[in-house]
Design a protein around this motif. Sequence first.
Motif, PDB file in Angstrom:
ATOM      1  N   ALA A  67       0.813  -1.214   0.000  1.00 33.41           N
ATOM      2  CA  ALA A  67       0.000   0.000   0.000  1.00 33.41           C
ATOM      3  C   ALA A  67       0.849   1.268   0.000  1.00 33.41           C
ATOM      4  CB  ALA A  67      -0.926  -0.007   1.211  1.00 33.41           C
ATOM      5  N   GLY A  68       2.150   1.121   0.198  1.00 33.56           N
ATOM      6  CA  GLY A  68       3.028   2.289   0.237  1.00 33.56           C
ATOM      7  C   GLY A  68       2.876   3.100   1.514  1.00 33.56           C
ATOM      8  N   LEU A  69       2.455   2.439   2.597  1.00 29.35           N
ATOM      9  CA  LEU A  69       2.227   3.135   3.866  1.00 29.35           C
ATOM     10  C   LEU A  69       3.205   2.714   4.960  1.00 29.35           C
ATOM     11  CD1 LEU A  69      -1.675   3.034   3.952  1.00 29.35           C
ATOM     12  CD2 LEU A  69      -0.215   4.991   3.457  1.00 29.35           C
ATOM     13  N   VAL A  70       4.385   2.248   4.576  1.00 31.31           N
ATOM     14  CA  VAL A  70       5.357   1.772   5.561  1.00 31.31           C
ATOM     15  C   VAL A  70       5.757   2.888   6.515  1.00 31.31           C
ATOM     16  CG1 VAL A  70       7.669   0.807   5.872  1.00 31.31           C
ATOM     17  CG2 VAL A  70       6.197  -0.060   4.066  1.00 31.31           C
ATOM     18  N   SER A  71       6.036   4.073   6.002  1.00 32.31           N
ATOM     19  CA  SER A  71       6.467   5.172   6.881  1.00 32.31           C
ATOM     20  C   SER A  71       5.337   5.584   7.819  1.00 32.31           C
ATOM     21  CB  SER A  71       6.961   6.366   6.068  1.00 32.31           C
ATOM     22  OG  SER A  71       5.923   6.883   5.259  1.00 32.31           O
ATOM     23  N   GLU A  72       4.105   5.552   7.347  1.00 36.36           N
ATOM     24  CA  GLU A  72       2.954   5.887   8.201  1.00 36.36           C
ATOM     25  C   GLU A  72       2.765   4.812   9.273  1.00 36.36           C
ATOM     26  OE1 GLU A  72       0.180   8.665   9.259  1.00 36.36           O
ATOM     27  OE2 GLU A  72       1.607   8.806   7.611  1.00 36.36           O
ATOM     28  N   PHE A  73       2.987   3.557   8.904  1.00 40.22           N
ATOM     29  CA  PHE A  73       2.919   2.432   9.836  1.00 40.22           C
ATOM     30  C   PHE A  73       3.956   2.616  10.949  1.00 40.22           C
ATOM     31  CE2 PHE A  73       4.041  -2.223  10.559  1.00 40.22           C
ATOM     32  CZ  PHE A  73       2.895  -2.515  11.278  1.00 40.22           C
ATOM     33  N   GLU A  74       5.164   3.009  10.573  1.00 36.23           N
ATOM     34  CA  GLU A  74       6.243   3.236  11.541  1.00 36.23           C
ATOM     35  C   GLU A  74       5.918   4.386  12.487  1.00 36.23           C
ATOM     36  OE1 GLU A  74       9.902   3.823   9.405  1.00 36.23           O
ATOM     37  OE2 GLU A  74       9.699   1.920   8.344  1.00 36.23           O
ATOM     38  N   LYS A  75       5.304   5.442  11.972  1.00 34.53           N
ATOM     39  CA  LYS A  75       4.966   6.605  12.799  1.00 34.53           C
ATOM     40  C   LYS A  75       3.827   6.302  13.766  1.00 34.53           C
ATOM     41  CE  LYS A  75       6.026   9.890   9.147  1.00 34.53           C
ATOM     42  NZ  LYS A  75       5.419  10.807   8.175  1.00 34.53           N
ATOM     43  N   THR A  76       2.945   5.399  13.381  1.00 25.50           N
ATOM     44  CA  THR A  76       1.721   5.156  14.143  1.00 25.50           C
ATOM     45  C   THR A  76       1.895   4.123  15.250  1.00 25.50           C
ATOM     46  OG1 THR A  76       0.450   5.675  12.159  1.00 25.50           O
ATOM     47  CG2 THR A  76      -0.724   4.563  13.921  1.00 25.50           C
ATOM     48  N   PHE A  77       2.590   3.029  14.970  1.00 26.69           N
ATOM     49  CA  PHE A  77       2.702   1.927  15.923  1.00 26.69           C
ATOM     50  C   PHE A  77       4.026   1.944  16.673  1.00 26.69           C
ATOM     51  CE2 PHE A  77      -0.615   0.470  13.138  1.00 26.69           C
ATOM     52  CZ  PHE A  77      -1.469  -0.197  13.986  1.00 26.69           C
ATOM     53  N   ALA A  78       4.012   1.407  17.898  1.00 24.72           N
ATOM     54  CA  ALA A  78       5.234   1.251  18.679  1.00 24.72           C
ATOM     55  C   ALA A  78       6.080   0.176  18.019  1.00 24.72           C
ATOM     56  CB  ALA A  78       4.894   0.848  20.109  1.00 24.72           C
ATOM     57  N   GLY A  79       7.377   0.373  18.014  1.00 29.22           N
ATOM     58  CA  GLY A  79       8.262  -0.606  17.415  1.00 29.22           C
ATOM     59  C   GLY A  79       9.645  -0.034  17.204  1.00 29.22           C
ATOM     60  N   ALA A  80      10.486  -0.785  16.543  1.00 32.23           N
ATOM     61  CA  ALA A  80      11.857  -0.366  16.275  1.00 32.23           C
ATOM     62  C   ALA A  80      12.329  -1.009  14.980  1.00 32.23           C
ATOM     63  CB  ALA A  80      12.766  -0.789  17.424  1.00 32.23           C
ATOM     64  N   LYS A  81      13.360  -0.434  14.412  1.00 31.11           N
ATOM     65  CA  LYS A  81      13.932  -1.014  13.192  1.00 31.11           C
ATOM     66  C   LYS A  81      14.928  -2.098  13.579  1.00 31.11           C
ATOM     67  CE  LYS A  81      13.069   2.685  10.078  1.00 31.11           C
ATOM     68  NZ  LYS A  81      13.387   3.242   8.804  1.00 31.11           N
ATOM     69  N   ASP A  82      14.919  -3.170  12.799  1.00 29.20           N
ATOM     70  CA  ASP A  82      15.843  -4.255  13.056  1.00 29.20           C
ATOM     71  C   ASP A  82      17.205  -3.950  12.413  1.00 29.20           C
ATOM     72  OD1 ASP A  82      15.519  -4.783  10.328  1.00 29.20           O
ATOM     73  OD2 ASP A  82      14.377  -6.627  10.636  1.00 29.20           O
ATOM     74  N   TYR A  83      18.099  -4.895  12.482  1.00 37.95           N
ATOM     75  CA  TYR A  83      19.449  -4.741  11.954  1.00 37.95           C
ATOM     76  C   TYR A  83      19.438  -4.354  10.473  1.00 37.95           C
ATOM     77  CZ  TYR A  83      24.161  -6.081  10.494  1.00 37.95           C
ATOM     78  OH  TYR A  83      25.414  -6.076   9.969  1.00 37.95           O
ATOM     79  N   TYR A  84      18.462  -4.833   9.735  1.00 38.53           N
ATOM     80  CA  TYR A  84      18.391  -4.599   8.290  1.00 38.53           C
ATOM     81  C   TYR A  84      17.611  -3.328   7.931  1.00 38.53           C
ATOM     82  CZ  TYR A  84      20.017  -9.365   8.276  1.00 38.53           C
ATOM     83  OH  TYR A  84      20.743 -10.498   8.508  1.00 38.53           O
ATOM     84  N   GLY A  85      17.133  -2.606   8.937  1.00 41.98           N
ATOM     85  CA  GLY A  85      16.406  -1.368   8.683  1.00 41.98           C
ATOM     86  C   GLY A  85      14.918  -1.552   8.468  1.00 41.98           C
ATOM     87  N   ASN A  86      14.405  -2.749   8.736  1.00 41.04           N
ATOM     88  CA  ASN A  86      12.969  -3.018   8.591  1.00 41.04           C
ATOM     89  C   ASN A  86      12.262  -2.741   9.912  1.00 41.04           C
ATOM     90  OD1 ASN A  86      13.246  -4.027   5.906  1.00 41.04           O
ATOM     91  ND2 ASN A  86      14.047  -5.912   6.794  1.00 41.04           N
ATOM     92  N   PHE A  87      11.136  -2.090   9.844  1.00 39.71           N
ATOM     93  CA  PHE A  87      10.356  -1.781  11.046  1.00 39.71           C
ATOM     94  C   PHE A  87       9.723  -3.044  11.597  1.00 39.71           C
ATOM     95  CE2 PHE A  87       6.315  -0.508  13.071  1.00 39.71           C
ATOM     96  CZ  PHE A  87       6.844   0.247  14.107  1.00 39.71           C
TER      97      PHE A  87
END
Length: 189
Positions: free
Chosen positions: A85-105
């Motif tokens: 959907a192209g909403l990865v950055s919005e997903f990252e801003k909205t939910f609690a979490g962190a990026k892994d070693y590879y940069g994936n939320f």
Amino acid sequence: MLRTRHERAREEYVPMKYEQVALDYSGITMDVLRSQGADIQAIAGEVIAFAKRNTLSGGKQCKPVLIGQNIAFDIGFLQQMMNYAGLVSEFEKTFAGAKDYYGNFQPHYIDTLHMGRLAFAADEEVTSYKLELIASRLGVELDDAHDASADVTATLDILGVYASRLRNGEGGTGAMVQKKEKTRKYFKI
């Protein structure tokens, strides 16, 4: 020119492919998908909007955390949906979490499957932690296992039982919290 993985994915958009094995397992046909399916961008947007509506405040500590039974399985689908959907950055801003070693939320989550393993670790009769078995064990109603709405309701009720037991120190069979009498020999005044 260097581009992120998400930028490349948007440029090289390929419609989702449905493998026959998945269709056979779920009992969903392509005709059902075409006639009753919904746009993936609309659904992803609804997930983000739902989370935003139900967030208490704008602070980092108040971002929603995902809760589910064996949720690690579902998170991959959620991440893939946000990617399509192209909403990865919005997903990252909205939910609690962190990026892994590879940069994936990686969103933070609570898995009731793991809580069940902890709750019933001492109970030798419990050999499986399937939702329907744990629901039955805890006296939680689950009318139609594997129906999304019924599973969500049962998972929420199971989480409520676990939280209540943790708060009240109740254990029933296979106590979650063992009470130990506190003793102190020396006091600092």
